[in-house]
Design a protein around this motif. Structure first.
Motif, mmCIF file in Angstrom:
data_model
loop_
_atom_site.group_PDB
_atom_site.id
_atom_site.type_symbol
_atom_site.label_atom_id
_atom_site.label_comp_id
_atom_site.label_asym_id
_atom_site.label_seq_id
_atom_site.Cartn_x
_atom_site.Cartn_y
_atom_site.Cartn_z
ATOM 1 N N TRP A 41 11.643 25.824 80.987
ATOM 2 C CA TRP A 41 12.461 26.714 80.174
ATOM 3 C C TRP A 41 11.904 28.136 80.243
ATOM 4 N N ARG A 42 12.543 28.978 81.066
ATOM 5 C CA ARG A 42 12.221 30.391 81.209
ATOM 6 C C ARG A 42 10.707 30.644 81.336
ATOM 7 N N PRO A 43 10.060 30.021 82.328
ATOM 8 C CA PRO A 43 8.614 30.224 82.486
ATOM 9 C C PRO A 43 8.301 31.671 82.816
ATOM 10 N N GLN A 44 7.196 32.161 82.284
ATOM 11 C CA GLN A 44 6.782 33.528 82.598
ATOM 12 C C GLN A 44 6.333 33.641 84.044
ATOM 13 N N HIS A 45 5.774 32.543 84.555
ATOM 14 C CA HIS A 45 5.312 32.509 85.939
ATOM 15 C C HIS A 45 5.889 31.247 86.580
ATOM 16 N N PRO A 46 6.901 31.364 87.430
ATOM 17 C CA PRO A 46 7.558 30.178 88.009
ATOM 18 C C PRO A 46 6.595 29.200 88.662
ATOM 19 N N GLU A 47 5.519 29.706 89.252
ATOM 20 C CA GLU A 47 4.578 28.806 89.920
ATOM 21 C C GLU A 47 3.842 27.912 88.932
ATOM 22 N N SER A 48 3.887 28.255 87.625
ATOM 23 C CA SER A 48 3.191 27.449 86.622
ATOM 24 C C SER A 48 3.923 26.148 86.303
ATOM 25 N N VAL A 49 5.187 26.040 86.729
ATOM 26 C CA VAL A 49 5.971 24.843 86.416
ATOM 27 C C VAL A 49 5.376 23.608 87.083
ATOM 28 N N GLY A 50 4.885 23.733 88.290
ATOM 29 C CA GLY A 50 4.299 22.610 88.996
ATOM 30 C C GLY A 50 5.340 21.765 89.692
ATOM 31 N N PRO A 51 4.902 20.871 90.567
ATOM 32 C CA PRO A 51 5.848 20.091 91.374
ATOM 33 C C PRO A 51 6.542 18.961 90.616
ATOM 34 N N HIS A 52 5.975 18.535 89.482
ATOM 35 C CA HIS A 52 6.553 17.391 88.762
ATOM 36 C C HIS A 52 6.687 17.703 87.269
ATOM 37 N N PRO A 53 7.595 18.592 86.900
ATOM 38 C CA PRO A 53 7.755 18.927 85.474
ATOM 39 C C PRO A 53 8.217 17.739 84.641
ATOM 40 N N GLU A 54 8.822 16.725 85.284
ATOM 41 C CA GLU A 54 9.293 15.558 84.534
ATOM 42 C C GLU A 54 8.141 14.755 83.939
ATOM 43 N N LEU A 55 6.922 14.959 84.439
ATOM 44 C CA LEU A 55 5.772 14.249 83.894
ATOM 45 C C LEU A 55 5.322 14.829 82.557
ATOM 46 N N VAL A 56 5.784 16.032 82.231
ATOM 47 C CA VAL A 56 5.579 16.592 80.891
ATOM 48 C C VAL A 56 6.732 16.060 80.044
ATOM 49 N N ALA A 57 6.472 15.011 79.307
ATOM 50 C CA ALA A 57 7.532 14.158 78.760
ATOM 51 C C ALA A 57 8.224 14.768 77.552
#
Length: 268
Positions: free
Chosen positions: A243-259
């Motif tokens: 959701w609107r990350p300040q730094h897109p690279e911070s999202v990581g390859p598997h955001p679905e694991l952040v439940a």
């Protein structure tokens, strides 16, 4: 801070409390041995839990920044928990220096600590109330005044509705709140989901049956349905880091694991 300042008389210190367990995950000190024991068990089952809780706090910061930047100066934080670094009023006032905030929680420790935090702040109020009794909540003077017509309000339901059971009907709670919100107001919501970690989610829900409120994780469809009557802003309902990350690279390859899923909607 001496303990007697933040432990109201009669506080249940034998049952793990979800607000105080959350405080444990974030490294706070306003919790009891029984809360820390449950937190240790939970992290033992799901080592990423502190990361998930920090992702939720980061969503709080980004959503409040967005809404304050959109001109909103009134915030209602429901299920506010024990304030930690970067509470809503501090985040909002970086953009809106006169932002008003009402914090609401059912836990007496969370309420007492919040009262100490904002004791000298005339633009903040703290209310002890049960979100599930929404009609009574809306009659609380501080809440009713904040929701008076004429100015938009941001209602925050962050990591709280998954502690409302299906029988208690979280959709009804949101619906009643929506009707009380002035047009143009916003709903910021985050909610636990089993997607990505279904087995860990099941074990976690079983563990939380010991706590002050059971945990009900819900599917994406059911979480999206909570926004009925709101117009979702881009990017819609997504995993917390997306959701609107300040730094897109911070999202990581598997955001679905952040439940957890999150979104912000506007009441027409």
């Amino acid at each position: 801070m001496p303990r007697e300042q933040w432990v109201p008389e009669g506080t249940d210190q034998e049952t793990p409390n979800v607000a105080r367990v959350y405080d444990c995950y974030l490294g706070g000190s306003h919790n009891f041995a029984v809360d820390r024991a449950l937190a240790r068990k939970a992290v033992g089952l799901w080592p990423d839990l502190p990361l998930i809780m920090r992702a939720n706090r980061a969503f709080l910061r980004r959503s409040v920044q967005y809404l304050a930047g959109d001109g909103i100066t009134r915030f209602l934080d429901l299920g506010s928990g024990i304030p930690t670094f970067g509470p809503v009023h501090e985040v909002a006032r970086l953009i809106q220096p006169t932002a008003r905030v009402v914090y609401v929680d059912i836990d007496p420790v969370a309420v007492q600590h919040s009262l100490l935090l904002v004791a000298d702040d005339p633009l903040c109020s703290v209310v002890q109330a049960d979100l599930r009794d929404t009609e009574t909540l809306l009659k609380q003077p501080a809440v009713a005044e904040l929701l008076e017509p004429g100015e938009r309000v941001a209602v925050l339901l962050l990591a709280v509705l998954h502690f409302v059971t299906d029988e208690e009907d979280p959709a009804r709670i949101v619906r009643v709140l929506r009707e009380a919100m002035p047009p143009g107001s916003a709903l910021a919501l985050s909610h636990g989901t089993p997607a990505g970690r279904p087995e860990l989610a099941r074990q976690h829900q079983e563990l939380y049956a010991q706590a002050s409120a059971p945990l009900t994780m819900r599917s994406r469809d059911r979480i999206v349905a909570l926004f009925e009557g709101f117009e979702l802003i881009d990017p819609g309902v997504v995993h917390l880091p997306q959701w609107r990350p300040q730094h897109p690279e911070s999202v990581g390859p598997h955001p679905e694991l952040v439940a957890g899923l999150a979104g912000v909607g506007i009441r027409p």
